[in-house]
Structures are given as structure tokens and as C-alpha cells.
Design a protein around this motif. Sequence first.
Motif, PDB file in Angstrom:
ATOM      1  N   PRO A 225       0.837  -1.201   0.000  1.00 44.06           N
ATOM      2  CA  PRO A 225       0.000   0.000   0.000  1.00 44.06           C
ATOM      3  C   PRO A 225       0.878   1.260   0.000  1.00 44.06           C
ATOM      4  CG  PRO A 225       0.028  -0.997   2.186  1.00 44.06           C
ATOM      5  CD  PRO A 225       0.828  -1.907   1.293  1.00 44.06           C
ATOM      6  N   ARG A 226       0.254   2.369  -0.287  1.00 43.41           N
ATOM      7  CA  ARG A 226       0.951   3.641  -0.339  1.00 43.41           C
ATOM      8  C   ARG A 226       1.837   3.847   0.904  1.00 43.41           C
ATOM      9  NH1 ARG A 226      -2.983   8.575  -1.874  1.00 43.41           N
ATOM     10  NH2 ARG A 226      -4.138   6.725  -2.503  1.00 43.41           N
ATOM     11  N   GLY A 227       3.037   4.278   0.724  1.00 43.12           N
ATOM     12  CA  GLY A 227       3.927   4.556   1.844  1.00 43.12           C
ATOM     13  C   GLY A 227       4.688   3.338   2.347  1.00 43.12           C
ATOM     14  N   HIS A 228       4.456   2.171   1.737  1.00 39.79           N
ATOM     15  CA  HIS A 228       5.189   0.971   2.144  1.00 39.79           C
ATOM     16  C   HIS A 228       5.998   0.419   0.971  1.00 39.79           C
ATOM     17  CE1 HIS A 228       3.423   0.330   6.154  1.00 39.79           C
ATOM     18  NE2 HIS A 228       2.380   0.941   5.644  1.00 39.79           N
ATOM     19  N   LYS A 229       7.151  -0.160   1.295  1.00 39.92           N
ATOM     20  CA  LYS A 229       7.966  -0.789   0.262  1.00 39.92           C
ATOM     21  C   LYS A 229       7.519  -2.218   0.025  1.00 39.92           C
ATOM     22  CE  LYS A 229      11.988   2.019   1.333  1.00 39.92           C
ATOM     23  NZ  LYS A 229      13.217   2.041   2.126  1.00 39.92           N
ATOM     24  N   ASP A 230       7.870  -2.718  -1.141  1.00 43.61           N
ATOM     25  CA  ASP A 230       7.561  -4.112  -1.487  1.00 43.61           C
ATOM     26  C   ASP A 230       8.161  -5.045  -0.436  1.00 43.61           C
ATOM     27  OD1 ASP A 230       6.334  -5.924  -3.185  1.00 43.61           O
ATOM     28  OD2 ASP A 230       8.141  -6.259  -4.356  1.00 43.61           O
ATOM     29  N   GLY A 231       7.343  -5.885   0.166  1.00 46.32           N
ATOM     30  CA  GLY A 231       7.831  -6.881   1.110  1.00 46.32           C
ATOM     31  C   GLY A 231       7.906  -6.395   2.546  1.00 46.32           C
ATOM     32  N   GLU A 232       7.655  -5.123   2.749  1.00 48.20           N
ATOM     33  CA  GLU A 232       7.771  -4.554   4.104  1.00 48.20           C
ATOM     34  C   GLU A 232       6.688  -5.119   5.030  1.00 48.20           C
ATOM     35  OE1 GLU A 232       8.121  -0.282   3.911  1.00 48.20           O
ATOM     36  OE2 GLU A 232       7.154  -0.109   5.874  1.00 48.20           O
ATOM     37  N   LEU A 233       5.487  -5.315   4.493  1.00 47.33           N
ATOM     38  CA  LEU A 233       4.386  -5.911   5.267  1.00 47.33           C
ATOM     39  C   LEU A 233       4.242  -7.380   4.863  1.00 47.33           C
ATOM     40  CD1 LEU A 233       1.701  -3.102   4.841  1.00 47.33           C
ATOM     41  CD2 LEU A 233       3.094  -3.541   6.869  1.00 47.33           C
ATOM     42  N   GLU A 234       4.060  -8.231   5.841  1.00 51.28           N
ATOM     43  CA  GLU A 234       3.892  -9.663   5.583  1.00 51.28           C
ATOM     44  C   GLU A 234       2.436  -9.946   5.200  1.00 51.28           C
ATOM     45  OE1 GLU A 234       6.107 -12.967   8.010  1.00 51.28           O
ATOM     46  OE2 GLU A 234       4.171 -12.598   8.942  1.00 51.28           O
ATOM     47  N   THR A 235       2.254 -10.821   4.246  1.00 53.01           N
ATOM     48  CA  THR A 235       0.913 -11.218   3.789  1.00 53.01           C
ATOM     49  C   THR A 235       0.790 -12.723   3.954  1.00 53.01           C
ATOM     50  OG1 THR A 235       1.011  -9.476   2.131  1.00 53.01           O
ATOM     51  CG2 THR A 235      -0.672 -11.182   1.825  1.00 53.01           C
ATOM     52  N   ILE A 236      -0.179 -13.165   4.765  1.00 53.95           N
ATOM     53  CA  ILE A 236      -0.301 -14.597   5.053  1.00 53.95           C
ATOM     54  C   ILE A 236      -1.636 -15.118   4.521  1.00 53.95           C
ATOM     55  CG2 ILE A 236      -0.497 -16.306   6.898  1.00 53.95           C
ATOM     56  CD1 ILE A 236       1.230 -14.368   8.602  1.00 53.95           C
ATOM     57  N   ILE A 237      -1.585 -16.184   3.746  1.00 48.33           N
ATOM     58  CA  ILE A 237      -2.804 -16.847   3.253  1.00 48.33           C
ATOM     59  C   ILE A 237      -2.712 -18.317   3.654  1.00 48.33           C
ATOM     60  CG2 ILE A 237      -4.157 -17.474   1.214  1.00 48.33           C
ATOM     61  CD1 ILE A 237      -3.133 -14.926  -0.130  1.00 48.33           C
ATOM     62  N   GLY A 238      -3.756 -18.803   4.356  1.00 46.05           N
ATOM     63  CA  GLY A 238      -3.691 -20.123   4.990  1.00 46.05           C
ATOM     64  C   GLY A 238      -3.846 -21.301   4.030  1.00 46.05           C
ATOM     65  N   ASP A 239      -3.739 -22.490   4.602  1.00 46.15           N
ATOM     66  CA  ASP A 239      -3.786 -23.746   3.845  1.00 46.15           C
ATOM     67  C   ASP A 239      -5.092 -23.885   3.056  1.00 46.15           C
ATOM     68  OD1 ASP A 239      -1.466 -24.278   5.236  1.00 46.15           O
ATOM     69  OD2 ASP A 239      -2.366 -25.811   6.542  1.00 46.15           O
ATOM     70  N   ASP A 240      -4.999 -24.578   1.940  1.00 44.86           N
ATOM     71  CA  ASP A 240      -6.179 -24.994   1.168  1.00 44.86           C
ATOM     72  C   ASP A 240      -7.032 -23.812   0.686  1.00 44.86           C
ATOM     73  OD1 ASP A 240      -5.614 -27.792   1.660  1.00 44.86           O
ATOM     74  OD2 ASP A 240      -6.312 -27.438   3.701  1.00 44.86           O
ATOM     75  N   SER A 241      -6.390 -22.687   0.460  1.00 47.32           N
ATOM     76  CA  SER A 241      -7.114 -21.509  -0.034  1.00 47.32           C
ATOM     77  C   SER A 241      -7.115 -21.487  -1.563  1.00 47.32           C
ATOM     78  CB  SER A 241      -6.453 -20.232   0.498  1.00 47.32           C
ATOM     79  OG  SER A 241      -6.581 -20.184   1.913  1.00 47.32           O
ATOM     80  N   VAL A 242      -8.160 -20.869  -2.122  1.00 46.97           N
ATOM     81  CA  VAL A 242      -8.268 -20.729  -3.578  1.00 46.97           C
ATOM     82  C   VAL A 242      -8.512 -19.255  -3.910  1.00 46.97           C
ATOM     83  CG1 VAL A 242      -9.513 -21.390  -5.667  1.00 46.97           C
ATOM     84  CG2 VAL A 242      -9.251 -23.043  -3.798  1.00 46.97           C
ATOM     85  N   ILE A 243      -7.601 -18.657  -4.624  1.00 47.30           N
ATOM     86  CA  ILE A 243      -7.711 -17.247  -5.026  1.00 47.30           C
ATOM     87  C   ILE A 243      -8.015 -17.259  -6.519  1.00 47.30           C
ATOM     88  CG2 ILE A 243      -6.563 -15.011  -5.039  1.00 47.30           C
ATOM     89  CD1 ILE A 243      -6.842 -16.319  -2.234  1.00 47.30           C
TER      90      ILE A 243
END
Lengths: 203, 203, 203
Positions: B31-49
Motif C-alpha cells: 500500500p501507499r507509503g510501504h515498500k515491497d515486502g515490508e508488510l507480511e501477507t499470510i494466506i492459509g492452507d487450502d485456499s483458492v484465489i
Amino acid sequence: MSIAKTAIIHAGVKLGKNVVIEDYCIIGVPPRGHKDGELETIIGDDSVIRSHTVIYAGNKIGDKFQTGNKANIRELNEIGNNVSIGTLSVIEHHVKIEDNVRIHTQVFIPEFSTLMKDSWVGPNVVFTNAPYPKSKNVKDDLVGPTLHENCIVGANSTLLPGVHIGKDSIVGAGSVVTKDVLAGDVVAGNPAKFIKKKTELPY
Amino acid sequence: MSIAKTAIIHAGVKLGKNVVIEDYCIIGVPPRGHKDGELETIIGDDSVIRSHTVIYAGNKIGDKFQTGNKANIRELNEIGNNVSIGTLSVIEHHVKIEDNVRIHTQVFIPEFSTLMKDSWVGPNVVFTNAPYPKSKNVKDDLVGPTLHENCIVGANSTLLPGVHIGKDSIVGAGSVVTKDVLAGDVVAGNPAKFIKKKTELPY
Amino acid sequence: MSIAKTAIIHAGVKLGKNVVIEDYCIIGVPPRGHKDGELETIIGDDSVIRSHTVIYAGNKIGDKFQTGNKANIRELNEIGNNVSIGTLSVIEHHVKIEDNVRIHTQVFIPEFSTLMKDSWVGPNVVFTNAPYPKSKNVKDDLVGPTLHENCIVGANSTLLPGVHIGKDSIVGAGSVVTKDVLAGDVVAGNPAKFIKKKTELPY
């Protein structure tokens, strides 16, 4: 025929003559429980599928079909000739859409809905099909709305499960339709009420 | 694990076991004001995007998460297990969604909304959070709606800022909810009014 | 300047300084009957076009323009400086949008609408422009709504064709606006009715 390089076409897709498929579309996506190519997907002659549209497998779609950008169409629908599905509109599965139907922008049409020929659906209209969401028998109780021939459903209206919108009738913009609309009636409001006969309109 | 070749996965994204990410998705957007990878993004097991979905960075998402095609999820949300976000629905930032919540198609959920476990949100529902849009203190005054456990919000309803939708209650389709709904009540209309108790429904 | 590798930029597009165009966008799409590059598309300095946005050719757009993800903008619009078009919102063609207008998420703005400076449009608002859809002269009769300066249109409201929303006025969330709103009035409901003057609000 014009298929963009970035369009993804799955197995089992049969395209008619002069079909255009724009960039970032995905056509023939196998629904859950089906393998790639297991269900046939037919799109008729002279159709235009605009960019970022997703069409699942098992649809039978007639000639001169048009989508706006980013439309979304689930599996196993029957769609006639000369039908238009607008930008960002969503068609779920097992929907029947007859010839010359126009579905405008950002519309939602759930499973088991029927749209008879020449009907017109305005922007952001929402059909519903679950009388009792989250109930034990919800999947057995689903019943979509039915649009009869040549009716008009105004912008941002909501149709309750199973209502019939009569032939040549008009639902005013912003209505919430909780019961059947008789042929030739004009209704409006929340809940929608009879306003006048269509024959009384000045056009 | 199945990550489509055209999916774009930013730095800082941690995917559980057996996650599927379809074509043209973008996951972990800073998001605005953050660098790539600065915030962790977690998506759990068996998810479908599903395809064309965008998920910003800083989300903590549980197991068995599902999105429809073209969902949009901003940064810094907390999302439990077994949650579904439907096709073309939009979740803004700082939203809390508990286990087993189902959000249907084309829904809008703004920042500071809370959806407690087992609640169900119909297609095209709109939550709001700004009592006074464009006012000087608008950012300080934001307050999202709260859905309590196991409530149902019918299609195309509008929830005013800060309303509480009580446990086991039902908001009828097309309602405009301007004040709190008590636990177990069924309300409908514009503005939404008490219709009956849920216990009086035939299911 | 930052143009994503997957963004598709057609001929005739002129980008200002420091413009960002994210992945899977398509900019300068020729509308029906026009060749690629025939219409000029201008996007001003310091603009950010977020992922999956589609902008047709023939738009003149000012500086500091922002779109959310997956916005859709048809051809031949005039858009001022510092305008924001939210995620999944749709602007049709021949729309005039003045400086500092903010259009929120999942909004629909049809052709021949006018949004004067500083106006604010909430999520899922639907403008309409066809008094008689499907009538013989429908294309000649189209007339979009006009938002006057600094007005606010609340979430999920519906504006009937040709209504004027007066300067500094407020349309409450979930309203259906069937006639003009006077400058400085607050209206709400279906159909929308006068509630109070904006000067009576506590902010």
C-alpha cells in the motif's frame, strides 16, 4: 477470428465465425469437480468478448453475443442469440437467457433465473434466489426470478426470489420487488407497488 | 500448490499448503507509503484465489479461504478460517472478518467494519463508515458497521455507519439500515423497520 | 514514469510526467468504429492507474488522476484535475467530471452525466440517463444527472435521468432521487424527500 495473445482458452471451447476475444479473458474454465475440457463451451458467430471477461465451461451461447469488459459468467448457462452482458456483470450457473436480452452494467443474476426474450435489465440490478439463506435446505429451496418477454427492470432494483416480472411490464429504478408484477404494469418503490399501466406512458 | 504463471506474487507473501492462485491475480501489493515486502501477507492452507483477484500486503488470512473472480482486498485486514469473499467484492483495509463468514458477490465493505463468525452478506450489499463525508474530521469519525454472530444481510441492502446487526438477526433484501438491529429480529424497508422475530419464520 | 510490463498501451496515448500504470491495465482502447490511435488519449502528470483498469481512447484527463483497481472508463470523457475514480467503478462515454471530484467504489456513471467540482459520490451509487429504456427514440432522449458543486451522494443511491443535485446538498445513503434536489438541502428515502437543511447538521 481475433483472439488476443493474452487470452486463455481452455480445452473444449468451440468458437463460431468472426469471434473476437480480447486481452486477459479466460474462456472455458472448468467448474469445481470437472476436468479441463470435460464440458463443452460454445460461443456463436460474430461474438465479442471484451477484455478481462471470465466464462466458465459448459455454456451454450448463441450468435452475436457481446460482453462488456470484466463480465463474469459461471458454468452451464443457456444463452440465446443477440444477447449482451454488460461490463462487470455477473451471471451465475444454470441461468436461461433468451434472444435479444440486454443486461446492463454491474448486474447480478444468480442460478435458476430465467430471462425471456427482449427483456432489458438496468445497471446494478440484483436478482436473488434464496428465500432462506443459511437454512438447512437452502440449496433445495433456490428459485430465481423470471423476466417475461419484453419487460424492463430499472437500475439498482432488487428482485426477491421467485418473483415473476410480467410481459411488457416496467419496474422503476430503485425498486424492491417482493411479489409478482402483472403483464403491462408499471411498479416502483420499496416494496414495489402498482403505479400505472404501461399503456398510460407517453411513448 | 498451484500458482498460475501470470499471477504476480510480491515479496513478503507466505502461502500455506495446497494454495491455488489463478491467472492474472496480484498478491501482496504494497500500500501507499510501504515498500515491497515490508508488510507480511499470510494466506492459509487450502485456499483458492480465483482469477484477476488483487490482495494488498499486510493481510492475515486463515485456512480454506476462497475468493471469487476479480475480488479486491486492501491492506491490513484480519480474516479467519473458512471465509469466502465473492466475485467482484471489495474489502477495504482494517476490516475484521471472523471464521465461516460468507460475503457474496459485488459487496462493498469499508475500513473499520467487523463481521463476526457465521454471518452471511448477500450480493451487492453496501456497508458505509463515514457519517459526514467530506467533513473536516472525516478520517477521525469513521466507524464501520458490526455484524454479530450468525446474522444475515439480504441482497442490495445498505448499512449506515456504525450500526450493529444483532446476533441471529435478518436484514431483508433492499433494506436501508439506519439504526441498530436487535438480536433475533427480522427487519426490512427503507428505512428498515421491525417485521417479526426470526423464531416466527417457517424454517 | 512507471509502466508495468503487462500493461497494454494503444497508439495515440499521451501520458504526463510521473504517471504510474500498473499491471494488466489497457489504455487507449479504440471504441467501435474507430481505428487504433485515431482518437488521442491524454492522462495528466502524477496520475496513478491501478491494476486491471481499462480506459478507452478519446479521454482528456487532467493531472493527479487516480483510479482504483479494475476501474472502467469508456471513450470521449472530459475529466479535470485531481479526480479519483474508485475500484470497479464504471464511467461511460461523454461524461464531464470537473476538478476534485471523488467517485468511490463500484459506482455507475452513464453517458451525458455532469459532475461539477468538489462533488463526492459514495460506493455503489447508480446514475441513470434513459427515461424510457427500449423506446424508439431512447438514444435521442438520454439525459444524465448533474451534480452541482460540492454535493454529496450517499452510498447505493439511485439518481433518475436528468435530475439536478444542487450545490452543497446531501443525498442520504440508499435514496432514490426522482426529482431535483435544491442547493443546501439534505434528502433521503425512496423516493427521496427533504429532511433538513445542511446548515442544521452538527458539523
